[in-house]
Every structure is written in structure tokens, then in C-alpha cells.
Write an enzyme that holds these catalytic residues in place. Structure first.
Site, PDB file in Angstrom:
ATOM      1  N   HIS A  80       0.755  -1.195   0.004  1.00 19.06           N
ATOM      2  CA  HIS A  80      -0.057   0.005   0.088  1.00 19.06           C
ATOM      3  C   HIS A  80       0.719   1.337   0.009  1.00 19.06           C
ATOM      4  O   HIS A  80       0.245   2.324  -0.253  1.00 19.06           O
ATOM      5  CB  HIS A  80      -0.909   0.156   1.196  1.00 19.06           C
ATOM      6  CG  HIS A  80      -1.898  -1.267   1.366  1.00 19.06           C
ATOM      7  ND1 HIS A  80      -1.197  -2.513   2.292  1.00 19.06           N
ATOM      8  CD2 HIS A  80      -2.788  -1.931   0.963  1.00 19.06           C
ATOM      9  CE1 HIS A  80      -1.948  -3.374   2.146  1.00 19.06           C
ATOM     10  NE2 HIS A  80      -2.884  -3.008   1.241  1.00 19.06           N
ATOM     11  N   GLU A 132      -2.694   3.394   2.120  1.00 23.70           N
ATOM     12  CA  GLU A 132      -2.288   4.171   1.076  1.00 23.70           C
ATOM     13  C   GLU A 132      -2.446   5.434   1.190  1.00 23.70           C
ATOM     14  O   GLU A 132      -1.587   6.143   0.870  1.00 23.70           O
ATOM     15  CB  GLU A 132      -3.150   3.514  -0.182  1.00 23.70           C
ATOM     16  CG  GLU A 132      -2.636   3.994  -1.349  1.00 23.70           C
ATOM     17  CD  GLU A 132      -3.491   3.553  -2.584  1.00 23.70           C
ATOM     18  OE1 GLU A 132      -4.149   2.392  -2.706  1.00 23.70           O
ATOM     19  OE2 GLU A 132      -3.344   4.145  -3.506  1.00 23.70           O
ATOM     20  N   SER A 229     -10.083  -2.435   0.997  1.00 20.55           N
ATOM     21  CA  SER A 229     -10.941  -1.647   0.286  1.00 20.55           C
ATOM     22  C   SER A 229     -11.518  -2.093  -0.844  1.00 20.55           C
ATOM     23  O   SER A 229     -12.698  -2.006  -1.080  1.00 20.55           O
ATOM     24  CB  SER A 229      -9.852  -0.348   0.177  1.00 20.55           C
ATOM     25  OG  SER A 229     -10.584   0.529  -0.593  1.00 20.55           O
TER      26      SER A 229
HETATM   27  O1  10G Z   1      -8.090  -2.660  -1.293  1.00 25.01           O
HETATM   28  P1  10G Z   1      -6.929  -2.395  -0.226  1.00 25.01           P
HETATM   29  O2  10G Z   1      -6.262  -1.217  -0.762  1.00 25.01           O
HETATM   30  O3  10G Z   1      -7.442  -2.213   1.164  1.00 25.01           O
HETATM   31  O4  10G Z   1      -5.746  -3.424  -0.091  1.00 25.01           O
HETATM   32  P2  10G Z   1      -5.725  -5.000  -0.603  1.00 25.01           P
HETATM   33  O5  10G Z   1      -4.331  -5.369   0.139  1.00 25.01           O
HETATM   34  O6  10G Z   1      -6.979  -5.577  -0.020  1.00 25.01           O
HETATM   35  O7  10G Z   1      -5.566  -5.398  -1.912  1.00 25.01           O
HETATM   36  C1  10G Z   1      -4.467  -4.883  -2.805  1.00 25.01           C
HETATM   37  C2  10G Z   1      -4.429  -3.728  -2.905  1.00 25.01           C
HETATM   38  C3  10G Z   1      -3.453  -2.735  -2.620  1.00 25.01           C
HETATM   39  C4  10G Z   1      -2.035  -3.269  -2.023  1.00 25.01           C
HETATM   40  C5  10G Z   1      -3.649  -1.511  -2.405  1.00 25.01           C
HETATM   41  S1  10G Z   1      -2.828  -0.673  -3.833  1.00 25.01           S
END
Ligand code: 10G
Ligand code: SF4
Length: 321
Positions: A80, A132, A229
Site C-alpha cells: 500500500h 495508502e 478496500s
Molecule cells: O484494497 P486495499 O487497498 O485495502 O488493499 P488490499 O491489500 O486488500 O488489496 C490490494 C491493494 C493494495 C495493495 C492497495 S494498492
């Protein structure tokens, strides 16, 4: 025709791991192999409980703050992204850092730096408290204002309404972000756009796929964790695009059989941080309950891949014989 023969599953494609997550998870795995346990990871490498648990079992230690990492140890920064101050803190503690920030997040950081250098007020659309957003804001804290959805627009204060730009978190709802930008542009007609989309290809593609699927399913099951998210957005998008119900589950065992009452078509997808084995377990759970027929719906072809972080690549060089 029996009731069971009408039951089916629509499986979204693309779903699951994006290129940034694949790279970040591999980074920790390779670091464990190459340098040995423990490898420290600042924050969850990606927002998925199963991924974190699996890496913990292999010797990764997840910490919330850089100062929890012992002096001289190896620390991986999560996908992130982190603020520049976190790099400085790690240098001060003499840590060996491996930065697994997704290149598409780094791109947004660079946009923030560039707009700040031109003295724009930057309206960062994103969710308050998300890692992020904290990382991107740290690139230009004096220039960035957080806008957490369309309802926040009325309260935005800037120095010069003619010198304003917007950027966004990479994992937002595409439709809600368009609505936020429209409202921002009503207030600031000279609003500058980012040079390219900040909501990344993977977020966009998974939302496109779930829209197509939700229009044909009564129930949508999204595999993903509650702090992810992009996974949470998939549940919202499914509900907004035709599914009667949509739920987020980490594991098949969290599905409530009552959700299936009166349902003949179940849509299944997963967030960008979710290993496909968890989706396969959901499919097996559904098959045991008469939903054995699976139709995969490919909405958008996806072939993105990223090279491993350079901090790791330099140690992986094969020495010529
Ligand atoms: O969807 P978010 O940002 O909460 O993260 P995640 O780890 O569930 O999914 C991958 C996305 C990122 C690493 C953010 S760029
Ligand atoms: Fe990168 Fe997008 Fe995946 Fe985030 S969701 S890690 S920006 S590819």
C-alpha cells in the site's frame, strides 16, 4: 428438471490477485527463502487475513510501526506504500528495507510530488485512515486535502480555487469517484486531472466483472477481508448492479447456508488480495449444496505483471560462472 439442475454459479474473471499483490507476497516469500526467518513486515503486506497468517507461519513478523523492528533487521514495506518519513525512520534505525509498494501506488506518489512542486492544492479522494492514503499524503502533507467521498466536497477549503488538482486512492469505487470528481469540478471548474487513472487497472477490471455478474445473480459472494478496500467495494458494486444480496467472507466456512434460500444463481468473485485457493474452497462448499455447475464469465482480459522490488532483485542476481 430437478431443482438442483437449475442451480449454478457465475464465477467472475478477472478476480483475486492483482500484479501488485502477487509481487508483494512473492517479495516476502523470497526474502524468507533468501535471508531466512524472521523477516519483518511493516503493516499487513496486503489486506488479507489468510495471506498474513500463512506468511506468519513461515517466519514473517508483522509490525505496526517501524520502531518495533530490531536494529539492523530486514523490513519489507507493504504494497500500500509508505510516506517518505517511514523510509527516513528505517534509515535512522539502520534497517535493511525492501519496498514492496505497488508501482501503481508509487505512480500516484510521484503525481502528488509533482503537483505539490507546482504549488497546487491537491484533493486526494480516498478513505480516511487507509494506509495508502496515509502514505500518499506523507509525500506532500502541506498540499494534500483528503476528500472521503462526494459528501466531503462541500467542506473542502483551498488557497486558490484556480490552482487545484485531484488524485485518488487506487482501490476506490469507480462510479463513486466519478461522482466525487463531478462535484469537485462544480466547485472548482479549473480542477486539474491526474495525468492517468489513479484507480488501477485491477480495481477497475474487478468492478467491471462484478457488474456483469451481479446483473445475472441473486446472491454474490465476495471472498476478501473486511479491511480490504477493493474487496468491500466489490460487495457494494454487486448490490448496486442487480444482486439482491452480496456478502464478504474470508473463508467458505463463513458462508451462512440461509443466504442460499430461494437462490438459483450465485455469483462468486474475490478481492485483489485474495489467493484463488480460497475461492476454490467456496466453489467446493457451494457444490456440496447443489451448486456444482460453474460458468466463468471473463469480462476483461488481464495480463499485467511487475518485476520484483529492486532491493530484492540486486541480491537475486545470478553470478556468472
Ligand atoms: O484494497 P486495499 O487497498 O485495502 O488493499 P488490499 O491489500 O486488500 O488489496 C490490494 C491493494 C493494495 C495493495 C492497495 S494498492
Ligand atoms: Fe497495485 Fe492496483 Fe493491486 Fe493496488 S490493487 S497493488 S495499485 S495493482
Amino acid at each position: 428438471m430437478t431443482a438442483n439442475s437449475q442451480r449454478r454459479v457465475l464465477l467472475a474473471k478477472p478476480r483475486g490477485y492483482c500484479a501488485g499483490v502477487d509481487r508483494a507476497v512473492q517479495t516476502v516469500e523470497i526474502a524468507l527463502e533468501k535471508y531466512g526467518a524472521p523477516i519483518y513486515v511493516r503493516k499487513q503486506i496486503v489486506h488479507n487475513v489468510h495471506v498474513v497468517k500463512t506468511l506468519q507461519e513461515r517466519g514473517a513478523i508483522f509490525v505496526d510501526e517501524t520502531e518495533e523492528v530490531p536494529e539492523g533487521a530486514i523490513v519489507v514495506f507493504s504494497a500500500h506504500g509508505v510516506a517518505p518519513a517511514v523510509h527516513e525512520e528505517a534509515d535512522g534505525l539502520n534497517l535493511r528495507t525492501i519496498d514492496a509498494t505497488c508501482p501503481l501506488v508509487t505512480k500516484v506518489h510521484k503525481e502528488a510530488v509533482r503537483f505539490a512542486a507546482q504549488d497546487y492544492d491537491i484533493l486526494l479522494i480516498g478513505h480516511e485512515g487507509h494506509e495508502e492514503v496515509i502514505g500518499t499524503t506523507g509525500e506532500a502533507p502541506d498540499h494534500i486535502h483528503l476528500v472521503d467521498g462526494p459528501d466531503d466536497v462541500a467542506g473542502v477549503q483551498v488557497r486558490d480555487p484556480e490552482k487545484v488538482a485531484w488524485l485518488s486512492q487506487t482501490t476506490l469505487s469507480v462510479d463513486e469517484t466519478i461522482a466525487t470528481v463531478e462535484k469537485l469540478r462544480e466547485r472548482f471548474p479549473q480542477l486539474m486531472d491526474p495525468p492517468s487513472d489513479d484507480i488501477c487497472y485491477a480495481t477497475q477490471n474487478r468492478q467491471t466483472a462484478v457488474k456483469e455478474m451481479a446483473a445475472r445473480a441473486q446472491l454474490v459472494i465476495v471472498v476478501g477481508s473486511t479491511n480490504s478496500s477493493n474487496s468491500v467495494r466489490l460487495v457494494e458494486v454487486a448490490k448496486d448492479h442487480g444482486a439482491d444480496d452480496a456478502y464478504l467472507v474470508d473463508y467458505a466456512e463463513h458462508i451462512d447456508p440461509a443466504w442460499l434460500e430461494g437462490v438459483t444463481t450465485v455469483g462468486v468473485t474475490s478481492g485483489a488480495s485474495v489467493p484463488d485457493e480460497l475461492v476454490q474452497e467456496v466453489l467446493a462448499w457451494l457444490a456440496e449444496r447443489g451448486f456444482g455447475e460453474v460458468e466463468e464469465i471473463e469480462s476483461v482480459p488481464e495480463h499485467m505483471r511487475f518485476a520484483l522490488p529492486k532491493d530484492l532483485r540486486k541480491d537475486l542476481r545470478i553470478t556468472p560462472v
